[in-house]
Design an enzyme around this catalytic site. Structure first.
Site, PDB file in Angstrom:
ATOM      1  N   HIS A   1     107.863  -4.792  50.212  1.00  0.00           N
ATOM      2  CA  HIS A   1     106.829  -3.969  50.846  1.00  0.00           C
ATOM      3  C   HIS A   1     105.848  -4.845  51.635  1.00  0.00           C
ATOM      4  O   HIS A   1     105.486  -4.525  52.773  1.00  0.00           O
ATOM      5  CB  HIS A   1     106.034  -3.197  49.781  1.00  0.00           C
ATOM      6  CG  HIS A   1     106.800  -2.153  49.031  1.00  0.00           C
ATOM      7  ND1 HIS A   1     106.845  -2.100  47.654  1.00  0.00           N
ATOM      8  CD2 HIS A   1     107.549  -1.111  49.456  1.00  0.00           C
ATOM      9  CE1 HIS A   1     107.582  -1.067  47.270  1.00  0.00           C
ATOM     10  NE2 HIS A   1     108.026  -0.455  48.344  1.00  0.00           N
TER      11      HIS A   1
ATOM     12  N   LYS B   1     109.043  11.998  40.880  1.00  0.00           N
ATOM     13  CA  LYS B   1     109.204  10.672  40.255  1.00  0.00           C
ATOM     14  C   LYS B   1     108.351  10.542  39.002  1.00  0.00           C
ATOM     15  O   LYS B   1     107.239  11.061  38.937  1.00  0.00           O
ATOM     16  CB  LYS B   1     108.822   9.570  41.251  1.00  0.00           C
ATOM     17  CG  LYS B   1     109.830   9.428  42.373  1.00  0.00           C
ATOM     18  CD  LYS B   1     109.684   8.120  43.098  1.00  0.00           C
ATOM     19  CE  LYS B   1     110.828   7.926  44.087  1.00  0.00           C
ATOM     20  NZ  LYS B   1     110.652   6.745  44.924  1.00  0.00           N
TER      21      LYS B   1
ATOM     22  N   ARG C   1     116.058  -1.491  54.298  1.00  0.00           N
ATOM     23  CA  ARG C   1     116.853  -2.605  53.775  1.00  0.00           C
ATOM     24  C   ARG C   1     118.303  -2.479  54.224  1.00  0.00           C
ATOM     25  O   ARG C   1     119.038  -3.448  54.256  1.00  0.00           O
ATOM     26  CB  ARG C   1     116.780  -2.631  52.240  1.00  0.00           C
ATOM     27  CG  ARG C   1     115.450  -3.080  51.697  1.00  0.00           C
ATOM     28  CD  ARG C   1     115.270  -2.701  50.254  1.00  0.00           C
ATOM     29  NE  ARG C   1     115.258  -1.252  50.102  1.00  0.00           N
ATOM     30  CZ  ARG C   1     114.822  -0.619  49.019  1.00  0.00           C
ATOM     31  NH1 ARG C   1     114.411  -1.300  47.981  1.00  0.00           N
ATOM     32  NH2 ARG C   1     114.834   0.704  48.961  1.00  0.00           N
TER      33      ARG C   1
ATOM     34  N   SER D   1     111.579  -1.394  43.874  1.00  0.00           N
ATOM     35  CA  SER D   1     110.685  -1.240  42.722  1.00  0.00           C
ATOM     36  C   SER D   1     111.461  -0.858  41.468  1.00  0.00           C
ATOM     37  O   SER D   1     111.197  -1.382  40.375  1.00  0.00           O
ATOM     38  CB  SER D   1     109.630  -0.172  43.019  1.00  0.00           C
ATOM     39  OG  SER D   1     108.835  -0.541  44.119  1.00  0.00           O
TER      40      SER D   1
HETATM   41  O1  PNS Z   1     108.280   5.161  47.816  1.00  0.00           O
HETATM   42  P1  PNS Z   1     108.810   6.563  47.930  1.00  0.00           P
HETATM   43  O2  PNS Z   1     108.654   7.320  46.623  1.00  0.00           O
HETATM   44  O3  PNS Z   1     110.222   6.616  48.440  1.00  0.00           O
HETATM   45  O4  PNS Z   1     107.894   7.274  49.028  1.00  0.00           O
HETATM   46  C1  PNS Z   1     108.094   8.645  49.340  1.00  0.00           C
HETATM   47  C2  PNS Z   1     106.810   9.201  49.938  1.00  0.00           C
HETATM   48  C3  PNS Z   1     105.673   9.029  48.939  1.00  0.00           C
HETATM   49  C4  PNS Z   1     106.487   8.454  51.213  1.00  0.00           C
HETATM   50  C5  PNS Z   1     107.040  10.700  50.234  1.00  0.00           C
HETATM   51  O5  PNS Z   1     107.395  11.347  49.046  1.00  0.00           O
HETATM   52  C6  PNS Z   1     105.787  11.355  50.824  1.00  0.00           C
HETATM   53  O6  PNS Z   1     105.531  11.196  51.999  1.00  0.00           O
HETATM   54  N1  PNS Z   1     105.004  12.064  49.974  1.00  0.00           N
HETATM   55  C7  PNS Z   1     103.777  12.728  50.380  1.00  0.00           C
HETATM   56  C8  PNS Z   1     104.000  14.265  50.421  1.00  0.00           C
HETATM   57  C9  PNS Z   1     104.759  14.660  51.686  1.00  0.00           C
HETATM   58  O7  PNS Z   1     104.266  14.513  52.779  1.00  0.00           O
HETATM   59  N2  PNS Z   1     105.971  15.160  51.498  1.00  0.00           N
HETATM   60  C10 PNS Z   1     106.857  15.513  52.592  1.00  0.00           C
HETATM   61  C11 PNS Z   1     107.585  14.279  53.085  1.00  0.00           C
HETATM   62  S1  PNS Z   1     108.568  14.599  54.520  1.00  0.00           S
END
Ligand code: PNS
Length: 159
Positions: free
Chosen positions: A17, A41, A90, A127
């Site tokens: 990251h 999650k 990645r 992670s």
């Molecule tokens: O590290 P991650 O868990 O893969 O990140 C995913 C994340 C947090 C970026 C995604 O779940 C997100 O954007 N969450 C905020 C809520 C949202 O906007 N959801 C619609 C995504 S298109």
């Protein structure tokens, strides 16, 4: 002043990251590391722990800062005045997962997602894998920032 949001769960933030944030700062003046909640999650670290670890990880990167993301990422991006979302890739599996999110965020707000290829030497750093290695007592000091390694060691000795 160009601003990008680099969003994620950061559970916890890894050197992968940090590498992406560093690369994003070569394109954007400011990069906001957006620590979000993904209800699907089961997090190892509480939101405030993920924020604090992310803050310590980027402390020596001028132009980077950490903020919590509540609600939709598309709204957060608009509220902060950012012009783009930045995500690290990645490999192809990451792209498959990111494609729909990038299109959804553009649909919701018009904001574009910029993909950055991370350092291939960190392509195995996720992670979830780091947490598993740490849980089994493996060496993680070259996968995560120092404070994160210490926090994972503390967590794993709590259980
Ligand atoms: O590290 P991650 O868990 O893969 O990140 C995913 C994340 C947090 C970026 C995604 O779940 C997100 O954007 N969450 C905020 C809520 C949202 O906007 N959801 C619609 C995504 S298109």
């Amino acid at each position: 002043m160009s601003i990008a949001v680099c969003p994620g769960s950061f559970d916890p933030i890894t050197l992968g990251h940090v590498d992406v944030v560093r690369r994003a700062l070569t394109i954007f003046d400011e990069v906001i590391v957006g620590v979000a909640q993904n209800p699907g999650k089961n997090y190892r670290f509480a939101p405030e722990e993920r924020l604090a670890l992310a803050e310590s990880a980027i402390a020596d990167l001028p132009g980077a800062r950490v903020m919590p993301v509540h609600g939709l990422l598309a709204d957060f991006v608009q509220d902060t005045g950012a012009s783009a979302i930045v995500k690290g890739l990645r490999g192809a599996a990451d792209f498959d997962a990111e494609q729909a999110m990038a299109l959804m965020n553009r649909h919701l707000s018009g904001v574009e997602t910029v993909f950055i290829m991370g350092d291939p030497r960190l392509a195995h750093v996720a992670s979830s894998l780091v947490k598993d290695v740490a849980r089994h007592g493996g060496y993680i000091d070259d996968l995560v920032p120092t404070e994160v390694a210490a926090a994972l060691t503390r967590k794993d000795s709590d259980v």
